[in-house]
Scaffold this motif. Structure first.
Motif, PDB file in Angstrom:
ATOM      1  N   LEU A 311       0.834  -1.204   0.000  1.00  0.00           N
ATOM      2  CA  LEU A 311       0.000   0.000   0.000  1.00  0.00           C
ATOM      3  C   LEU A 311       0.873   1.260   0.000  1.00  0.00           C
ATOM      4  O   LEU A 311       0.420   2.339  -0.386  1.00  0.00           O
ATOM      5  CB  LEU A 311      -0.911   0.016   1.234  1.00  0.00           C
ATOM      6  CG  LEU A 311      -1.981  -1.088   1.338  1.00  0.00           C
ATOM      7  CD1 LEU A 311      -2.724  -0.974   2.665  1.00  0.00           C
ATOM      8  CD2 LEU A 311      -2.955  -1.015   0.168  1.00  0.00           C
ATOM      9  N   TRP A 315       1.501   1.307  -4.681  1.00  0.00           N
ATOM     10  CA  TRP A 315       0.114   1.797  -4.656  1.00  0.00           C
ATOM     11  C   TRP A 315      -0.462   1.885  -6.061  1.00  0.00           C
ATOM     12  O   TRP A 315       0.053   2.579  -6.925  1.00  0.00           O
ATOM     13  CB  TRP A 315       0.059   3.149  -3.972  1.00  0.00           C
ATOM     14  CG  TRP A 315      -1.286   3.822  -3.975  1.00  0.00           C
ATOM     15  CD1 TRP A 315      -1.596   5.018  -4.535  1.00  0.00           C
ATOM     16  CD2 TRP A 315      -2.488   3.326  -3.382  1.00  0.00           C
ATOM     17  NE1 TRP A 315      -2.919   5.321  -4.334  1.00  0.00           N
ATOM     18  CE2 TRP A 315      -3.497   4.288  -3.630  1.00  0.00           C
ATOM     19  CE3 TRP A 315      -2.820   2.171  -2.686  1.00  0.00           C
ATOM     20  CZ2 TRP A 315      -4.799   4.131  -3.190  1.00  0.00           C
ATOM     21  CZ3 TRP A 315      -4.123   2.017  -2.247  1.00  0.00           C
ATOM     22  CH2 TRP A 315      -5.100   2.980  -2.497  1.00  0.00           C
ATOM     23  N   GLN A 318      -5.347  -0.215  -4.910  1.00  0.00           N
ATOM     24  CA  GLN A 318      -5.895  -1.471  -4.387  1.00  0.00           C
ATOM     25  C   GLN A 318      -6.716  -1.246  -3.118  1.00  0.00           C
ATOM     26  O   GLN A 318      -6.594  -0.227  -2.455  1.00  0.00           O
ATOM     27  CB  GLN A 318      -4.779  -2.503  -4.130  1.00  0.00           C
ATOM     28  CG  GLN A 318      -3.694  -2.075  -3.171  1.00  0.00           C
ATOM     29  CD  GLN A 318      -2.486  -1.501  -3.887  1.00  0.00           C
ATOM     30  OE1 GLN A 318      -2.622  -0.686  -4.792  1.00  0.00           O
ATOM     31  NE2 GLN A 318      -1.303  -1.920  -3.468  1.00  0.00           N
ATOM     32  N   GLY A 319      -7.550  -2.215  -2.808  1.00  0.00           N
ATOM     33  CA  GLY A 319      -8.451  -2.124  -1.672  1.00  0.00           C
ATOM     34  C   GLY A 319      -7.779  -2.417  -0.350  1.00  0.00           C
ATOM     35  O   GLY A 319      -6.550  -2.548  -0.260  1.00  0.00           O
ATOM     36  N   ALA A 320      -8.610  -2.545   0.678  1.00  0.00           N
ATOM     37  CA  ALA A 320      -8.115  -2.753   2.037  1.00  0.00           C
ATOM     38  C   ALA A 320      -7.484  -4.135   2.188  1.00  0.00           C
ATOM     39  O   ALA A 320      -7.836  -5.088   1.477  1.00  0.00           O
ATOM     40  CB  ALA A 320      -9.253  -2.585   3.034  1.00  0.00           C
ATOM     41  N   ASN A 322      -6.964  -7.215   4.799  1.00  0.00           N
ATOM     42  CA  ASN A 322      -7.481  -7.816   6.027  1.00  0.00           C
ATOM     43  C   ASN A 322      -6.347  -8.525   6.776  1.00  0.00           C
ATOM     44  O   ASN A 322      -5.638  -9.357   6.198  1.00  0.00           O
ATOM     45  CB  ASN A 322      -8.588  -8.822   5.704  1.00  0.00           C
ATOM     46  CG  ASN A 322      -9.815  -8.149   5.130  1.00  0.00           C
ATOM     47  OD1 ASN A 322     -10.271  -7.134   5.648  1.00  0.00           O
ATOM     48  ND2 ASN A 322     -10.350  -8.692   4.049  1.00  0.00           N
ATOM     49  N   VAL A 328      -7.963  -4.094   9.815  1.00  0.00           N
ATOM     50  CA  VAL A 328      -7.985  -3.747   8.394  1.00  0.00           C
ATOM     51  C   VAL A 328      -7.006  -2.595   8.153  1.00  0.00           C
ATOM     52  O   VAL A 328      -6.968  -1.628   8.921  1.00  0.00           O
ATOM     53  CB  VAL A 328      -9.403  -3.342   7.948  1.00  0.00           C
ATOM     54  CG1 VAL A 328      -9.402  -2.875   6.495  1.00  0.00           C
ATOM     55  CG2 VAL A 328     -10.370  -4.506   8.139  1.00  0.00           C
ATOM     56  N   ARG A 330      -5.847   0.206   5.210  1.00  0.00           N
ATOM     57  CA  ARG A 330      -6.206   0.799   3.920  1.00  0.00           C
ATOM     58  C   ARG A 330      -5.508   2.155   3.764  1.00  0.00           C
ATOM     59  O   ARG A 330      -5.123   2.794   4.742  1.00  0.00           O
ATOM     60  CB  ARG A 330      -7.720   0.972   3.804  1.00  0.00           C
ATOM     61  CG  ARG A 330      -8.351   1.849   4.854  1.00  0.00           C
ATOM     62  CD  ARG A 330      -9.814   2.187   4.505  1.00  0.00           C
ATOM     63  NE  ARG A 330     -10.602   1.020   4.234  1.00  0.00           N
ATOM     64  CZ  ARG A 330     -11.237   0.294   5.164  1.00  0.00           C
ATOM     65  NH1 ARG A 330     -11.140   0.648   6.440  1.00  0.00           N
ATOM     66  NH2 ARG A 330     -11.958  -0.740   4.835  1.00  0.00           N
ATOM     67  N   ARG A 331      -5.332   2.544   2.538  1.00  0.00           N
ATOM     68  CA  ARG A 331      -4.728   3.845   2.242  1.00  0.00           C
ATOM     69  C   ARG A 331      -5.831   4.842   1.939  1.00  0.00           C
ATOM     70  O   ARG A 331      -6.705   4.584   1.094  1.00  0.00           O
ATOM     71  CB  ARG A 331      -3.771   3.709   1.049  1.00  0.00           C
ATOM     72  CG  ARG A 331      -3.076   4.989   0.665  1.00  0.00           C
ATOM     73  CD  ARG A 331      -1.888   4.716  -0.224  1.00  0.00           C
ATOM     74  NE  ARG A 331      -1.296   5.947  -0.756  1.00  0.00           N
ATOM     75  CZ  ARG A 331      -0.044   6.056  -1.155  1.00  0.00           C
ATOM     76  NH1 ARG A 331       0.762   4.989  -1.107  1.00  0.00           N
ATOM     77  NH2 ARG A 331       0.428   7.203  -1.620  1.00  0.00           N
ATOM     78  N   GLN A 332      -5.779   5.979   2.618  1.00  0.00           N
ATOM     79  CA  GLN A 332      -6.792   7.010   2.435  1.00  0.00           C
ATOM     80  C   GLN A 332      -6.118   8.380   2.374  1.00  0.00           C
ATOM     81  O   GLN A 332      -5.530   8.832   3.367  1.00  0.00           O
ATOM     82  CB  GLN A 332      -7.810   7.000   3.596  1.00  0.00           C
ATOM     83  CG  GLN A 332      -8.679   5.756   3.661  1.00  0.00           C
ATOM     84  CD  GLN A 332      -9.637   5.776   4.839  1.00  0.00           C
ATOM     85  OE1 GLN A 332      -9.428   6.488   5.812  1.00  0.00           O
ATOM     86  NE2 GLN A 332     -10.700   4.990   4.746  1.00  0.00           N
TER      87      GLN A 332
END
Length: 341
Positions: A311, A315, A318-320, A322, A328, A330-332
């Motif tokens: 991530l 990058w 891609q999704g989160a 697990n 979880v 994730r990149r935000q």
């Protein structure tokens, strides 16, 4: 005439550990008794095998001379017929050596992580509980240099990185509870010490059962390596463990210092700052963050951290990811968010 060299070697190893414990406890030779803190209690975990019987004998001998209270714990895993009788017999032998208190405790072995891991988890839980009940300062474990070599090879096979290659620490557990005096001694030295002292020894049939990974490694893998590479493989693997531990400790310390510099004012991880870190340091920061979010350390493997690392370094929207423990990642918006749920 002094003791047999094998007996002298195990006693010296135990004496050094007990001296360290006394230093940590604030006791000093020559100080008046009323000025000393209470004598610490040290327990030995004893299965009845050669390694732990040699350790129990050395503890009984050295504790008396150093003013340390010494006791023992034997754990009945309930995995073989008659295991309760065998555990009671081991407890009796510990009392004959002069150890007090001596406890025989039965555990229920689960199935999580395979039979060897489940038995180990149950055993350490029982040892922790016994140490708490008796107020013990330390618990001595009879792992030898041979056990260390096997642990390093198992870590290498798992591909879990340098921390896995560092094997077992001489001191581990909460507040340094667990001490391993024999990591520089081979298994044969402990067995010889038992023989010359006429100490009864029980050989666990599981140690020769090819159904267990460690048993196959002990009886097939290591002998094959020594045949191909020559003698000295065990010593080299044990040396690798210590070198790896030194490196891993240094990288962990680096990651601890670096973490503050990759978080924003709200404590969120910044992807750009993470990207600038060396990979070994960055992955340690990510692992620490995942554990802080609730991922169980024992279930968090290198492959999990590699996925989270992508991530940052790969990058592509891609999704989160697990992770164990319902965590979880994730990149935000240029930040890496790792949380439960």
């Amino acid at each position: 005439m002094g003791p047999h060299p094998a007996v002298a070697a195990i006693r010296l190893a135990v004496r050094r550990v007990l001296t360290d414990i006394l230093d940590d406890h604030g006791r000093a030779p020559g100080r008046a008794p009323h000025e000393q803190p209470p004598s610490p209690l040290v327990l030995v975990a004893c299965s009845g095998g050669a390694d732990s019987m040699a350790l129990a004998s050395a503890l009984a001998f050295e504790a008396l001379r150093l003013g340390v209270r010494a006791g023992g714990v034997t754990v009945d895993h309930g995995l073989q017929a008659g295991s309760d009788l065998r555990a009671a017999e081991v407890a009796s032998r510990l009392r004959e050596l002069g150890l007090d208190p001596v406890e025989c405790t039965a555990v229920t072995v689960g199935r999580g992580g395979g039979p060897e891991a489940a038995a180990r988890d149950a055993r350490y839980a029982a040892l922790d509980a016994a140490a708490e009940r008796h107020g013990a300062t330390a618990v001595l474990l009879g792992h030898t240099r041979d056990d260390q070599a096997e642990t390093v090879l198992l870590g290498l096979a798992r591909g879990s990185g340098i921390r896995s290659l560092s094997g077992m620490a001489a001191v581990s557990g909460a507040d340094g509870r667990y001490r391993r005096p024999f990591l520089q001694l081979d298994r044969q030295t402990a067995r010889k010490a038992c023989m010359v002292q006429s100490l009864p020894v029980w050989d666990d049939p599981h140690n020769a059962d090819p159904a267990y990974t460690r048993s196959r490694l002990r009886h097939e893998g290591l002998p094959a390596l020594e045949k191909a590479l020559g003698k000295g493989v065990v010593e080299a693997l044990a040396r690798t463990a210590q070198l790896s531990r030194d490196d891993a400790d240094a990288l962990d310390a680096w990651a601890g210092r670096a973490e503050a510099g990759v978080r924003d004012a709200d404590g969120r991880l910044e992807c750009a700052a993470l990207h600038d870190l060396p990979p070994a340091v960055r992955r340690r920061v990510l692992r620490r963050a995942a554990i802080e979010a609730g991922a169980p350390a024992g279930s968090l493997f290198a492959r999990h951290i590699e996925e989270v690392d992508r991530l940052i370094t790969g990058w592509r929207g891609q999704g989160a990811i697990n992770l164990p423990g319902r965590v979880v990642a994730r990149r935000q918006g240029g930040r890496l968010v790792i949380r439960q749920g």
